[in-house]
Motif scaffolding. Structure first.
Motif, short mmCIF file in Angstrom:
data_model
loop_
_atom_site.label_atom_id
_atom_site.label_comp_id
_atom_site.label_asym_id
_atom_site.label_seq_id
_atom_site.Cartn_x
_atom_site.Cartn_y
_atom_site.Cartn_z
N ILE A 75 67.94 115.13 18.34
CA ILE A 75 67.30 114.88 19.64
C ILE A 75 67.97 115.74 20.70
O ILE A 75 69.19 115.68 20.88
N GLY A 76 67.20 116.53 21.39
CA GLY A 76 67.74 117.39 22.44
C GLY A 76 67.12 117.03 23.79
O GLY A 76 65.98 116.58 23.86
N GLY A 77 67.89 117.21 24.87
CA GLY A 77 67.34 116.99 26.20
C GLY A 77 67.46 115.57 26.70
O GLY A 77 67.57 115.34 27.90
N ASN A 78 67.44 114.60 25.83
CA ASN A 78 67.54 113.20 26.21
C ASN A 78 68.87 112.66 25.71
O ASN A 78 68.98 112.19 24.57
N LEU A 79 69.88 112.75 26.55
CA LEU A 79 71.24 112.34 26.17
C LEU A 79 71.28 110.88 25.74
O LEU A 79 71.91 110.54 24.73
N GLN A 80 70.61 110.01 26.49
CA GLN A 80 70.64 108.58 26.18
C GLN A 80 70.05 108.30 24.80
O GLN A 80 70.61 107.53 24.02
N ALA A 81 68.92 108.94 24.51
CA ALA A 81 68.27 108.73 23.21
C ALA A 81 69.14 109.25 22.07
O ALA A 81 69.23 108.64 21.00
N ASN A 82 69.79 110.39 22.30
CA ASN A 82 70.67 110.98 21.30
C ASN A 82 71.82 110.04 20.97
O ASN A 82 72.09 109.73 19.80
N LEU A 83 72.49 109.52 22.01
CA LEU A 83 73.65 108.66 21.81
C LEU A 83 73.26 107.30 21.27
O LEU A 83 73.93 106.75 20.38
N MET A 84 72.17 106.74 21.78
CA MET A 84 71.72 105.42 21.33
C MET A 84 71.33 105.46 19.85
O MET A 84 71.68 104.56 19.07
N THR A 85 70.63 106.51 19.46
CA THR A 85 70.23 106.65 18.07
C THR A 85 71.46 106.74 17.16
O THR A 85 71.53 106.09 16.12
N ALA A 86 72.42 107.57 17.56
CA ALA A 86 73.64 107.71 16.77
C ALA A 86 74.39 106.39 16.66
O ALA A 86 74.89 106.03 15.58
N MET A 87 74.45 105.65 17.75
CA MET A 87 75.16 104.36 17.74
C MET A 87 74.47 103.37 16.82
O MET A 87 75.13 102.67 16.02
N LEU A 88 73.13 103.30 16.87
CA LEU A 88 72.40 102.37 16.00
C LEU A 88 72.55 102.76 14.53
O LEU A 88 72.67 101.90 13.67
N LEU A 89 72.53 104.05 14.25
CA LEU A 89 72.73 104.51 12.87
C LEU A 89 74.10 104.09 12.35
O LEU A 89 74.25 103.69 11.18
N LYS A 90 75.10 104.19 13.22
CA LYS A 90 76.45 103.79 12.82
C LYS A 90 76.49 102.29 12.53
O LYS A 90 77.08 101.85 11.53
N GLU A 91 75.83 101.49 13.37
CA GLU A 91 75.80 100.04 13.17
C GLU A 91 75.05 99.67 11.90
O GLU A 91 75.35 98.66 11.27
N LEU A 92 74.07 100.52 11.52
CA LEU A 92 73.28 100.26 10.32
C LEU A 92 73.91 100.84 9.06
O LEU A 92 73.31 100.81 7.98
N ASN A 93 75.12 101.38 9.21
CA ASN A 93 75.89 101.90 8.07
C ASN A 93 75.20 103.06 7.35
O ASN A 93 75.22 103.14 6.11
N ALA A 94 74.60 103.96 8.13
CA ALA A 94 74.08 105.19 7.53
C ALA A 94 75.26 105.93 6.89
O ALA A 94 76.31 106.08 7.52
N PRO A 95 75.13 106.41 5.65
CA PRO A 95 76.28 106.97 4.93
C PRO A 95 76.86 108.22 5.55
O PRO A 95 78.07 108.43 5.52
N LYS A 96 76.03 109.09 6.11
CA LYS A 96 76.54 110.29 6.76
C LYS A 96 75.63 110.63 7.93
O LYS A 96 74.42 110.76 7.78
N ILE A 97 76.24 110.77 9.11
CA ILE A 97 75.48 111.06 10.32
C ILE A 97 75.94 112.40 10.89
O ILE A 97 77.13 112.60 11.16
N VAL A 98 75.00 113.30 11.05
CA VAL A 98 75.25 114.60 11.69
C VAL A 98 74.44 114.62 12.98
O VAL A 98 73.24 114.33 12.96
N ALA A 99 75.08 114.91 14.10
CA ALA A 99 74.39 114.84 15.38
C ALA A 99 74.53 116.14 16.17
O ALA A 99 75.59 116.76 16.19
#
Length: 216
Positions: A75-99
């Protein structure tokens, strides 16, 4: 090559290109974007394409992204969406997150959230261009760490007609040749007695200051 299941969230210019390239390599790719038109356009090129708002906790849960080998937040241009998505993925235990990050501040925030890898596409592309323009013979460049890089160079004149075994590349420059590219063929690791031609390319790894001595 082991085929992986990879989700790409954000299908703009960068994310869309990454998703298509991964699919062309026969990985199973799920593309996710909030814009239905964007999803419709990329749908023929990847395995699955879904319209979803990944800042919505319930919506992102339904995607079952914890079952994927990797999730790329592009996600580019929308900082809030980028960070929120990454945070939710971390909470959902995604095995590997590249942002993807637009700048160092965003990158630091993503690291604090706990993503596995932060990438800076514009910075990395600019760095590669600078290296290409300022180093003689350099065809491509990859920075592996603060001090170590991997470069692809045209075979220097002093090596044409000789081989790596007799080149003293390691002794003289403290560098290691890890591959020889000849046309479309790549020889890794390189045969130390292969005679190098003027049209060949060398993949060389080493300290940046030592690479400067060879290429500048």
């Amino acid at each position: 090559m082991k085929h992986k299941t990879i989700a790409v969230i954000g299908l703009g210019q960068f994310g869309g290109t990454v998703a298509k390239m991964l699919a062309s390599m026969e990985h199973e790719v799920l593309g996710v974007d909030i814009d239905p038109e964007v999803v419709q356009k990329i749908s023929p090129f990847i395995t699955h394409a879904i319209v979803a708002d990944t800042t919505d906790e319930e919506a992102i849960k339904e995607l079952a992204l914890s079952q994927f080998d990797m999730v790329i937040v592009a996600i580019g241009g929308n900082l809030q969406a980028n960070l929120m998505t990454a945070m939710l993925l971390k909470e959902l235990n995604a095995p590997k997150i590249v942002a993807k990050a637009e700048n160092n501040i965003q990158g630091k925030m993503l690291h604090k959230i706990g993503v596995d890898q932060v990438i800076y596409p514009e910075y990395d592309m600019a760095l590669r261009l600078v290296q290409f323009l300022t180093r003689d013979h350099v065809m491509d460049y990859l920075q592996l760490s603060k001090n170590i890089s991997l470069i692809e160079i045209k075979v220097p004149t002093f090596l044409v007609g000789s081989n790596l075994k007799d080149s003293n590349l390691r002794e003289k420059y403290n560098l290691n040749a890890v591959g020889i590219r000849r046309g479309e063929d790549l020889e890794v690791p390189p045969n130390p007695i292969t005679i190098l031609g003027e049209d060949d390319k060398l993949l060389v790894i080493g300290n940046n200051s030592d690479l400067d001595a060879l290429t500048v």
